[in-house]
Design a protein around this motif. Structure first.
Motif, PDB file in Angstrom:
ATOM      1  N   TYR A  54       8.029  -0.761  -8.687  1.00 40.02           N
ATOM      2  CA  TYR A  54       6.641  -0.378  -8.442  1.00 40.02           C
ATOM      3  C   TYR A  54       5.699  -1.294  -9.220  1.00 40.02           C
ATOM      4  O   TYR A  54       5.975  -1.657 -10.377  1.00 40.02           O
ATOM      5  N   SER A  55       4.589  -1.635  -8.597  1.00 43.41           N
ATOM      6  CA  SER A  55       3.568  -2.402  -9.310  1.00 43.41           C
ATOM      7  C   SER A  55       2.204  -2.106  -8.710  1.00 43.41           C
ATOM      8  O   SER A  55       2.083  -1.732  -7.542  1.00 43.41           O
ATOM      9  N   SER A  56       1.180  -2.298  -9.522  1.00 43.31           N
ATOM     10  CA  SER A  56      -0.202  -2.103  -9.081  1.00 43.31           C
ATOM     11  C   SER A  56      -0.856  -3.460  -8.890  1.00 43.31           C
ATOM     12  O   SER A  56      -0.771  -4.325  -9.767  1.00 43.31           O
ATOM     13  N   GLY A  57      -1.500  -3.644  -7.733  1.00 41.88           N
ATOM     14  CA  GLY A  57      -2.152  -4.923  -7.467  1.00 41.88           C
ATOM     15  C   GLY A  57      -2.403  -5.119  -5.994  1.00 41.88           C
ATOM     16  O   GLY A  57      -2.312  -4.186  -5.193  1.00 41.88           O
ATOM     17  N   ASP A  58      -2.703  -6.353  -5.636  1.00 42.93           N
ATOM     18  CA  ASP A  58      -3.042  -6.721  -4.264  1.00 42.93           C
ATOM     19  C   ASP A  58      -1.770  -6.932  -3.453  1.00 42.93           C
ATOM     20  O   ASP A  58      -0.898  -7.719  -3.839  1.00 42.93           O
ATOM     21  N   MET A  59      -1.665  -6.264  -2.321  1.00 45.03           N
ATOM     22  CA  MET A  59      -0.478  -6.385  -1.477  1.00 45.03           C
ATOM     23  C   MET A  59      -0.304  -7.783  -0.904  1.00 45.03           C
ATOM     24  O   MET A  59       0.777  -8.129  -0.412  1.00 45.03           O
ATOM     25  N   LEU A  60      -1.351  -8.614  -0.953  1.00 45.39           N
ATOM     26  CA  LEU A  60      -1.254  -9.976  -0.430  1.00 45.39           C
ATOM     27  C   LEU A  60      -0.851 -10.988  -1.499  1.00 45.39           C
ATOM     28  O   LEU A  60      -0.780 -12.191  -1.224  1.00 45.39           O
ATOM     29  N   ASP A  61      -0.574 -10.537  -2.699  1.00 47.42           N
ATOM     30  CA  ASP A  61      -0.196 -11.430  -3.786  1.00 47.42           C
ATOM     31  C   ASP A  61       1.040 -12.252  -3.393  1.00 47.42           C
ATOM     32  O   ASP A  61       2.108 -11.694  -3.161  1.00 47.42           O
ATOM     33  N   PRO A  62       0.924 -13.586  -3.329  1.00 46.28           N
ATOM     34  CA  PRO A  62       2.066 -14.409  -2.904  1.00 46.28           C
ATOM     35  C   PRO A  62       3.234 -14.370  -3.882  1.00 46.28           C
ATOM     36  O   PRO A  62       4.368 -14.714  -3.527  1.00 46.28           O
ATOM     37  N   ASN A  63       2.973 -13.942  -5.115  1.00 46.62           N
ATOM     38  CA  ASN A  63       4.035 -13.892  -6.119  1.00 46.62           C
ATOM     39  C   ASN A  63       5.036 -12.768  -5.870  1.00 46.62           C
ATOM     40  O   ASN A  63       6.059 -12.684  -6.564  1.00 46.62           O
ATOM     41  N   LEU A  64       4.759 -11.906  -4.904  1.00 47.94           N
ATOM     42  CA  LEU A  64       5.690 -10.815  -4.604  1.00 47.94           C
ATOM     43  C   LEU A  64       6.973 -11.322  -3.973  1.00 47.94           C
ATOM     44  O   LEU A  64       7.994 -10.644  -4.002  1.00 47.94           O
ATOM     45  N   VAL A 100      13.478  -2.301  -2.683  1.00 44.38           N
ATOM     46  CA  VAL A 100      12.080  -2.156  -2.290  1.00 44.38           C
ATOM     47  C   VAL A 100      11.143  -2.643  -3.397  1.00 44.38           C
ATOM     48  O   VAL A 100      11.322  -2.300  -4.562  1.00 44.38           O
ATOM     49  N   VAL A 101      10.164  -3.432  -2.995  1.00 39.23           N
ATOM     50  CA  VAL A 101       9.030  -3.744  -3.864  1.00 39.23           C
ATOM     51  C   VAL A 101       7.865  -2.928  -3.333  1.00 39.23           C
ATOM     52  O   VAL A 101       7.433  -3.114  -2.185  1.00 39.23           O
ATOM     53  N   ALA A 102       7.378  -1.990  -4.129  1.00 40.28           N
ATOM     54  CA  ALA A 102       6.327  -1.060  -3.706  1.00 40.28           C
ATOM     55  C   ALA A 102       5.058  -1.369  -4.500  1.00 40.28           C
ATOM     56  O   ALA A 102       5.048  -1.249  -5.725  1.00 40.28           O
ATOM     57  N   ILE A 103       3.999  -1.749  -3.797  1.00 41.65           N
ATOM     58  CA  ILE A 103       2.765  -2.132  -4.472  1.00 41.65           C
ATOM     59  C   ILE A 103       1.592  -1.348  -3.914  1.00 41.65           C
ATOM     60  O   ILE A 103       1.523  -1.064  -2.712  1.00 41.65           O
ATOM     61  N   ASP A 104       0.672  -0.983  -4.797  1.00 41.85           N
ATOM     62  CA  ASP A 104      -0.538  -0.283  -4.384  1.00 41.85           C
ATOM     63  C   ASP A 104      -1.675  -0.707  -5.306  1.00 41.85           C
ATOM     64  O   ASP A 104      -1.455  -0.997  -6.486  1.00 41.85           O
ATOM     65  N   ILE A 105      -2.881  -0.724  -4.769  1.00 42.31           N
ATOM     66  CA  ILE A 105      -4.041  -1.130  -5.553  1.00 42.31           C
ATOM     67  C   ILE A 105      -4.404  -0.096  -6.607  1.00 42.31           C
ATOM     68  O   ILE A 105      -5.111  -0.392  -7.567  1.00 42.31           O
ATOM     69  N   SER A 106      -3.903   1.121  -6.470  1.00 44.76           N
ATOM     70  CA  SER A 106      -4.242   2.207  -7.385  1.00 44.76           C
ATOM     71  C   SER A 106      -3.154   2.437  -8.431  1.00 44.76           C
ATOM     72  O   SER A 106      -2.068   2.918  -8.101  1.00 44.76           O
ATOM     73  N   PRO A 107      -3.413   2.155  -9.707  1.00 45.29           N
ATOM     74  CA  PRO A 107      -2.433   2.467 -10.755  1.00 45.29           C
ATOM     75  C   PRO A 107      -2.110   3.953 -10.828  1.00 45.29           C
ATOM     76  O   PRO A 107      -0.978   4.325 -11.145  1.00 45.29           O
ATOM     77  N   SER A 108      -3.087   4.810 -10.514  1.00 46.66           N
ATOM     78  CA  SER A 108      -2.847   6.255 -10.576  1.00 46.66           C
ATOM     79  C   SER A 108      -1.803   6.690  -9.546  1.00 46.66           C
ATOM     80  O   SER A 108      -0.915   7.503  -9.851  1.00 46.66           O
ATOM     81  N   LEU A 109      -1.897   6.158  -8.339  1.00 47.75           N
ATOM     82  CA  LEU A 109      -0.913   6.506  -7.316  1.00 47.75           C
ATOM     83  C   LEU A 109       0.457   5.929  -7.656  1.00 47.75           C
ATOM     84  O   LEU A 109       1.491   6.561  -7.385  1.00 47.75           O
ATOM     85  N   ILE A 110       0.487   4.748  -8.251  1.00 50.88           N
ATOM     86  CA  ILE A 110       1.759   4.156  -8.659  1.00 50.88           C
ATOM     87  C   ILE A 110       2.450   5.034  -9.704  1.00 50.88           C
ATOM     88  O   ILE A 110       3.674   5.237  -9.668  1.00 50.88           O
ATOM     89  N   GLY A 165       0.853  -1.183   0.000  1.00 52.11           N
ATOM     90  CA  GLY A 165       0.000   0.000   0.000  1.00 52.11           C
ATOM     91  C   GLY A 165       0.886   1.229   0.000  1.00 52.11           C
ATOM     92  O   GLY A 165       0.756   2.111   0.857  1.00 52.11           O
ATOM     93  N   CYS A 166       1.778   1.305  -0.987  1.00 54.94           N
ATOM     94  CA  CYS A 166       2.847   2.320  -0.980  1.00 54.94           C
ATOM     95  C   CYS A 166       2.362   3.724  -1.302  1.00 54.94           C
ATOM     96  O   CYS A 166       3.083   4.694  -1.072  1.00 54.94           O
ATOM     97  N   GLY A 167       1.142   3.866  -1.879  1.00 52.71           N
ATOM     98  CA  GLY A 167       0.657   5.194  -2.221  1.00 52.71           C
ATOM     99  C   GLY A 167       1.576   5.888  -3.208  1.00 52.71           C
ATOM    100  O   GLY A 167       1.951   5.323  -4.235  1.00 52.71           O
ATOM    101  N   THR A 168       1.990   7.099  -2.876  1.00 55.36           N
ATOM    102  CA  THR A 168       2.857   7.870  -3.774  1.00 55.36           C
ATOM    103  C   THR A 168       4.346   7.626  -3.520  1.00 55.36           C
ATOM    104  O   THR A 168       5.195   8.354  -4.030  1.00 55.36           O
ATOM    105  N   GLY A 169       4.668   6.608  -2.725  1.00 56.08           N
ATOM    106  CA  GLY A 169       6.039   6.127  -2.645  1.00 56.08           C
ATOM    107  C   GLY A 169       6.975   6.795  -1.668  1.00 56.08           C
ATOM    108  O   GLY A 169       8.185   6.582  -1.742  1.00 56.08           O
ATOM    109  N   MET A 170       6.471   7.558  -0.717  1.00 58.86           N
ATOM    110  CA  MET A 170       7.363   8.304   0.164  1.00 58.86           C
ATOM    111  C   MET A 170       8.195   7.385   1.064  1.00 58.86           C
ATOM    112  O   MET A 170       9.404   7.561   1.207  1.00 58.86           O
ATOM    113  N   LEU A 171       7.564   6.382   1.675  1.00 56.52           N
ATOM    114  CA  LEU A 171       8.297   5.454   2.536  1.00 56.52           C
ATOM    115  C   LEU A 171       9.281   4.634   1.705  1.00 56.52           C
ATOM    116  O   LEU A 171      10.427   4.399   2.114  1.00 56.52           O
ATOM    117  N   SER A 172       8.850   4.208   0.522  1.00 53.15           N
ATOM    118  CA  SER A 172       9.723   3.416  -0.360  1.00 53.15           C
ATOM    119  C   SER A 172      11.000   4.164  -0.683  1.00 53.15           C
ATOM    120  O   SER A 172      12.099   3.588  -0.671  1.00 53.15           O
TER     121      SER A 172
END
Length: 223
Positions: free
Chosen positions: A110-120, A83-93, A66-73
């Motif tokens: 950076y990627s857009s999708g579910d933070m629980l995706d086991p493929n991460l 860092v692997v930074a993922i967020d459900i919103s493509p716009s924020l990514i 849930g990285c949002g606009t990436g500040m913590l990343s």
């Protein structure tokens, strides 16, 4: 409500309704007094969470869930992490990608999708700052236990704590105007979450940040 249903509501909010709001909130643009307290609170919370990991993160692999606009990343990358930074919103990514300095781009995926995706994959640390606040207790338990299977160290995340003041704020909708109001945040009692998670690992309360209209509880989960 099922995790997937809540995920859809959150995705719709951030990707279609409030992208501009969150772009401004996470920038240096002037804000209203209310939103300025939210920005300051989020800055304090980010610093608190990052204080719980080594200052030198060279060689560490981090998931920013849930990285949002990436500040913590970006801060984690500055400290040496991959860092692997993922967020459900493509716009924020897309905003996060644009804001990432050239010298950090090779360290952040950076990627857009579910933070629980086991493929991460697997990580040393997982951060989920303010990305679980719209979920109920059972959904948070599921998410944290799933995220807890990823790191060799710990999961650092936040919840919206139950307080009378925050309860009023949620239901009066004073945080944002009606046109971009967020999905309803779910108040959590930390001891109840700890009880739910005890079969999966240990949950520690590491502090609460209060800044005007921003109230958030930082928690540390060690599987």
């Amino acid at each position: 409500m099922a995790y997937d249903q809540t995920l859809d509501r959150v995705a719709n909010y951030f990707d279609k309704t409030a992208t501009k709001t969150w772009e401004q909130l996470t920038s240096d643009a002037p804000l209203s007094t209310i939103r300025q307290t939210v920005r300051e609170g989020r800055d304090q919370m980010r610093a608190l969470l990052l204080s719980r990991v080594p200052a030198d993160l060279s060689g560490a692999r981090i998931l920013d869930a849930g990285c949002g606009t990436g500040m913590l990343s970006q801060i984690a990358a500055e400290r040496g992490a991959e860092v692997v930074a993922i967020d459900i919103s493509p716009s924020l990514i897309e905003i996060a990608r644009r804001r990432t300095p050239a010298d950090l781009q090779s360290q952040i995926t950076y990627s857009s999708g579910d933070m629980l995706d086991p493929n991460l994959g697997q990580f040393d640390y997982v951060f989920a700052m303010d990305s679980l606040i719209y979920y109920d207790q059972s959904e948070i338990t599921k998410a944290v236990s799933a995220l807890g299977q990823r790191p060799s160290q710990k999961v650092l995340f936040t919840v919206a704590p139950w307080t009378p003041l925050l309860q009023v704020m949620w239901y009066t909708g004073k945080l944002f105007p009606r046109r971009d109001r967020s999905p309803v945040m779910r108040p959590q009692r930390v001891h109840a979450l700890a009880d739910q998670l005890q079969t999966h690992g240990n949950l520690d309360d590491i502090g609460r940040i209060r800044s005007g209209f921003y109230i958030s509880q930082a928690l540390e989960f060690s599987p």
